[in-house]
Design a protein around this motif. Structure first.
Motif, short mmCIF file in Angstrom:
data_model
loop_
_atom_site.label_atom_id
_atom_site.label_comp_id
_atom_site.label_asym_id
_atom_site.label_seq_id
_atom_site.Cartn_x
_atom_site.Cartn_y
_atom_site.Cartn_z
N ASP A 11 -9.83 11.04 17.32
CA ASP A 11 -9.82 11.55 15.95
C ASP A 11 -8.81 10.72 15.16
O ASP A 11 -7.60 10.98 15.19
N TRP A 12 -9.31 9.70 14.45
CA TRP A 12 -8.42 8.75 13.81
C TRP A 12 -7.64 9.36 12.66
O TRP A 12 -6.52 8.94 12.36
N GLY A 13 -8.20 10.37 12.02
CA GLY A 13 -7.45 11.05 10.97
C GLY A 13 -6.23 11.76 11.53
O GLY A 13 -5.13 11.68 10.97
N GLU A 14 -6.42 12.42 12.65
CA GLU A 14 -5.30 13.10 13.31
C GLU A 14 -4.28 12.09 13.83
O GLU A 14 -3.06 12.31 13.73
N ILE A 15 -4.76 10.98 14.37
CA ILE A 15 -3.86 9.95 14.89
C ILE A 15 -3.03 9.33 13.77
O ILE A 15 -1.82 9.11 13.92
N MET A 16 -3.65 9.06 12.63
CA MET A 16 -2.90 8.50 11.50
C MET A 16 -1.87 9.49 10.98
O MET A 16 -0.75 9.12 10.60
N ALA A 17 -2.23 10.77 10.94
CA ALA A 17 -1.28 11.80 10.51
C ALA A 17 -0.10 11.89 11.48
O ALA A 17 1.06 12.01 11.06
N ALA A 18 -0.39 11.81 12.78
CA ALA A 18 0.68 11.84 13.78
C ALA A 18 1.58 10.62 13.65
O ALA A 18 2.81 10.73 13.77
N ALA A 19 0.99 9.47 13.40
CA ALA A 19 1.80 8.25 13.22
C ALA A 19 2.71 8.39 12.01
O ALA A 19 3.88 7.97 12.05
N LEU A 20 2.21 8.98 10.94
CA LEU A 20 3.04 9.18 9.75
C LEU A 20 4.19 10.13 10.02
O LEU A 20 5.31 9.93 9.53
N LEU A 66 5.22 -11.26 1.00
CA LEU A 66 5.85 -10.61 2.16
C LEU A 66 5.90 -9.09 1.99
O LEU A 66 5.70 -8.34 2.95
N LEU A 67 6.19 -8.64 0.76
CA LEU A 67 6.22 -7.20 0.49
C LEU A 67 4.85 -6.58 0.71
O LEU A 67 4.74 -5.49 1.29
N PHE A 68 3.80 -7.27 0.25
CA PHE A 68 2.44 -6.76 0.45
C PHE A 68 2.09 -6.68 1.93
O PHE A 68 1.52 -5.69 2.39
N ILE A 69 2.44 -7.74 2.68
CA ILE A 69 2.16 -7.75 4.12
C ILE A 69 2.89 -6.62 4.82
O ILE A 69 2.37 -5.99 5.76
N THR A 70 4.11 -6.31 4.37
CA THR A 70 4.91 -5.26 5.00
C THR A 70 4.41 -3.87 4.66
O THR A 70 4.31 -3.00 5.53
N LEU A 71 4.07 -3.65 3.39
CA LEU A 71 3.72 -2.31 2.94
C LEU A 71 2.24 -1.95 3.13
O LEU A 71 1.90 -0.77 3.16
N PHE A 72 1.38 -2.95 3.27
CA PHE A 72 -0.05 -2.67 3.38
C PHE A 72 -0.39 -1.80 4.58
O PHE A 72 -1.13 -0.81 4.44
N PRO A 73 0.12 -2.08 5.78
CA PRO A 73 -0.19 -1.19 6.92
C PRO A 73 0.30 0.24 6.70
O PRO A 73 -0.38 1.20 7.10
N ILE A 74 1.48 0.38 6.08
CA ILE A 74 2.01 1.72 5.83
C ILE A 74 1.13 2.46 4.82
O ILE A 74 0.80 3.65 5.00
N ALA A 75 0.74 1.76 3.75
CA ALA A 75 -0.13 2.38 2.76
C ALA A 75 -1.48 2.77 3.37
O ALA A 75 -2.03 3.84 3.07
N LEU A 76 -2.00 1.92 4.23
CA LEU A 76 -3.28 2.22 4.89
C LEU A 76 -3.15 3.43 5.81
O LEU A 76 -4.06 4.26 5.90
N MET A 77 -2.01 3.54 6.49
CA MET A 77 -1.78 4.69 7.36
C MET A 77 -1.71 5.98 6.55
O MET A 77 -2.30 7.00 6.92
N VAL A 78 -1.00 5.94 5.42
CA VAL A 78 -0.89 7.12 4.56
C VAL A 78 -2.26 7.50 4.01
O VAL A 78 -2.64 8.69 3.99
N LEU A 79 -3.04 6.52 3.59
CA LEU A 79 -4.38 6.77 3.05
C LEU A 79 -5.29 7.41 4.08
O LEU A 79 -6.00 8.39 3.79
N ASN A 80 -5.28 6.89 5.30
CA ASN A 80 -6.19 7.38 6.33
C ASN A 80 -5.72 8.68 6.98
O ASN A 80 -6.48 9.32 7.68
N SER A 81 -4.46 9.04 6.75
CA SER A 81 -3.95 10.27 7.35
C SER A 81 -4.56 11.53 6.73
O SER A 81 -4.46 12.61 7.30
N VAL A 82 -5.18 11.39 5.56
CA VAL A 82 -5.78 12.55 4.89
C VAL A 82 -7.30 12.40 4.77
O VAL A 82 -7.93 13.03 3.93
N LYS A 83 -7.89 11.56 5.61
CA LYS A 83 -9.33 11.34 5.57
C LYS A 83 -9.99 11.86 6.85
O LYS A 83 -9.36 11.88 7.91
#
Length: 275
Positions: free
Chosen positions: A238-247, A18-35
């Motif tokens: 621009d998915w990088g910008e969108i991920m940064a905005a979401a963060l 459950l922790l992995f399912i919860t944190l995985f989208p957040i980790a993916l958002m953080v990762l893609n926010s700087v790509k």
């Protein structure tokens, strides 16, 4: 002993999943926010080849977060104040006074909690337009209050029911009015419940999109969630910008919840008392 250890392993495994399912989208958002956007499209799970920190500055400027985040703060604060005020007063009366039509009131609160806001959107819009209340944050906060108050009342009522009657009777014998009893006796005791309601309602208001985009149409009245939605283009994004905005939008909520998580958990546990 073996069965107990096996049960413990199963529980920890389930919690880990459950922790992995919860944190995985957040980790993916953080990762893609700087790509770069191209790398996100190619492989969103890959480590950034180049760190694009300018995604955050472009997201801040394009979404006008300096203004829209403030609009969200104002709207959320107004909603929290209105819901906690009206909800606590209503819950106090319903918990400490004998209401003959309590079953009818319960049915009404449950019905309004489950009724979708889409049913009232068009009548509300036309009514607010005639009254000149479009682009008015206080008017939108009143809509949120009407939508979220039934939940707040039902939850806060359980806190008021848990307060011993002897405290109320002693205060009344000492000459206190009902308002003084509510303000000086009950409010300090049920404050964890009010904090819980404030956190939940604040989260709902911060993330709400449909009502905000319908009633706040002015460029200077947009909330952060609406301005975030407008970053997505019709044909390209621009998915990088969108991920940064979401963060940027998610970060204040996460920080606030982490800071108050102990009080929130205590408040939810206290609200489990049956009335």
């Amino acid at each position: 002993m073996t069965e107990s250890r096996t049960t413990l392993y199963i529980v920890y495994t389930a919690l880990g999943i459950l922790l992995f399912i919860t944190l995985f989208p957040i980790a993916l958002m953080v990762l893609n926010s700087v790509k770069p956007s191209t790398q996100i499209v190619e492989n969103p799970l890959a480590w950034p080849e180049v760190f694009r920190w300018d995604n955050f500055t472009r997201a801040w400027d394009d979404a006008r977060f300096g203004r829209t985040l403030w609009n969200s703060v104002v709207l959320t604060t107004l909603t929290i104040v209105l819901v906690c005020t009206t909800g606590s007063l209503s819950a106090y009366v319903l918990a400490r006074r004998k209401i003959k039509t309590w079953k009818v009131v319960t049915f009404y609160l449950l019905a309004t909690t489950t009724a979708p806001i889409q049913l009232f959107l068009f009548p509300l819009y036309f009514g607010f337009a005639r009254l000149g209340l479009i682009n008015n944050p206080l008017a939108v906060a009143c809509i949120y209050t009407a939508v979220y108050s039934p939940f707040a009342i039902m939850l806060l009522r359980t806190y008021f029911l848990a307060v011993p009657k002897e405290l109320e009777e002693a205060a009344l014998v000492d000459g206190a009015t009902h308002w003084q009893v509510f303000r000086r006796v009950f409010l300090p005791i049920v404050s964890p419940g009010i904090l819980t309601v404030a956190l939940i309602i604040g989260l709902y208001s911060w993330n709400e999109f449909l009502v905000a985009t319908t009633f706040l149409q002015g460029r200077d009245r947009l909330t952060a969630v609406v301005s975030f939605f407008q970053l997505s283009g019709q044909y390209t994004s621009d998915w990088g910008e969108i991920m940064a905005a979401a963060l940027i939008i998610v970060l204040p909520v996460v920080v606030l919840f982490v800071a108050l998580q102990r009080r929130f958990i205590e408040g939810m546990a206290g609200g489990s008392v049956k009335g």
